[in-house]
Design a protein around this motif. Structure first.
Motif: not given
Length: 396
Positions: A232-244
């Protein structure tokens, strides 16, 4: 340097527990360690040894000369520890441990429930807990500094009892607790395992990689671990490493406990406390990294608990045969010479980069059926399927 020396006084035991992995042994002697072997261990161990730990696969207190062994070990000036199933802790034995200046008594437990300390409705008070009451009374009477450690093996049947641990620790004045998963020695043990998903999870909370994204809504094939394409036009790699980042909270507040339980139960991020990431170590052998070795009851010197005896286990749904590995025998060589031998040093060197096949995480080829070799050329032993190195099994 060799810092912690484990000695297995015996492979015999006064109990016959159903899920004990001694039942899977083959070509193994069931015997007490000869006292001359024990004397030779102490006479030839390196000066670098800091702790002498009496444990292994049998019951140390079942050895007829265990008190003599403890006295000699204490006389070396090293810290002495002993692991027991707790059933043989009579008044005489407890006084013997105190008089021989044992530093820590470890007791293996699979049940923390006892009506007499935790209130009605919490099960039964068994013999081991009665012995712990006696141990506490006698060490207080003697004003002994001997510490109490608890080794708890968690299973599906008893893991709920961890909620009782804070009160248990306070009641029995426990200095240290070592919690381990169960070793999958047979089918009944496999059914009690708590860590299948945790093996695929960096933080060890049992959250699979598939939960990092909502596969169905993004039309990403379930089980894909690359996610290298665009959806869908998104590079999923940008969302696989969130930090809390989390502050410390009082988990005794019910609302906090409920919130943390829900958060960790569906974890899809990296968790940090005070800028330190909560992340389990993988491909990490604490036996090697922390300078440990084991001497079996027959005098053979093994590098770790996993390679102490011949037996069978499971990896996934496959049977796996474990062949023990000895780098020498005390009857023929001194312990320091064995420790410094070329083969033993070369073996320990492999753990700087954990140079073994990733058998836990691959497709489980036929080589995983035993530990004699792996697919990158390691000869016996191959350690790529070791549950201790994966952080799911732990020893005191």
């Amino acid at each position: 340097m060799l810092k912690k020396l484990y000695i297995e006084p015996t492979t015999e035991c006064n109990l016959n527990c159903k899920m004990c992995f001694r039942h899977t042994w083959f070509d193994e002697p069931i015997c007490h360690m000869e006292f001359e072997v024990f004397e030779r261990i102490l006479a030839t161990m390196p000066e670098s040894v800091e702790t002498i730990f009496f444990g292994g696969m049998g019951e140390p207190l079942f050895h007829p000369r265990i008190m003599d062994m403890l006295a000699m070990a204490s006389a070396t000036g090293k810290k002495v520890q002993l692991l027991t199933n707790g059933t043989l802790l009579t008044e005489e034995v407890i006084f013997g441990l105190i008089e021989r200046k044992v530093h820590t008594l470890w007791v293996s437990l699979d049940n923390l429930e006892a009506a007499d300390i935790l209130g009605e409705g919490h099960g039964y008070s068994n013999k081991v807990l009665e012995n712990l009451h006696l141990f506490n009374a006698l060490r207080l009477r003697k004003e002994s500094p001997i510490a109490l450690g608890i080794a708890f093996v968690a299973t599906k049947s008893n893991v709920h009892q961890l909620s009782l641990l804070p009160r248990f620790i306070g009641h029995f004045m426990v200095k240290e607790v070592n919690i381990s998963n169960i070793y999958p020695s047979d089918q009944s043990a496999r059914e009690q395992m708590l860590y299948n998903r945790a093996l695929d999870d960096e933080n060890g909370f049992g959250i699979s990689f598939a939960q990092l994204v909502t596969y169905n809504s993004m039309n990403v094939p379930a089980g894909s671990e690359e996610l290298a394409g665009m959806v869908g036009g998104m590079d999923l790699r940008l969302y696989l490493d969130p930090k809390v980042s989390m502050p410390y909270m009082d988990v005794g507040i019910p609302e906090v406990a409920k919130g943390l339980f829900g958060m960790l139960g569906d974890m899809n991020f990296r968790l940090f406390y005070n800028d330190e990431e909560i992340k389990r170590k993988v491909n990490h052998c604490r036996f090697i990294k922390n300078g440990m070795c084991f001497v079996r009851s027959d005098g053979n010197v093994a590098p770790c608990m996993a390679l102490l005896h011949n037996g069978t286990t499971f990896i996934g749904i496959k049977d796996r045969t474990i062949y023990y590995r000895s780098f020498g025998n005390i009857n023929k060589e001194g312990l320091e010479d064995i420790w410094n031998s070329h083969d033993y040093r070369a073996f320990r060197g492999k753990f700087d980069k954990f140079e073994f096949s990733p058998c836990i995480h691959c497709g489980h080829c036929e080589l995983v059926e035993d530990n004699r070799q792996d697919c990158i050329g390691n000869e016996h032993p191959s350690c790529g399927a070791c549950l201790w190195a994966e952080g799911v099994l732990s020893c005191p």
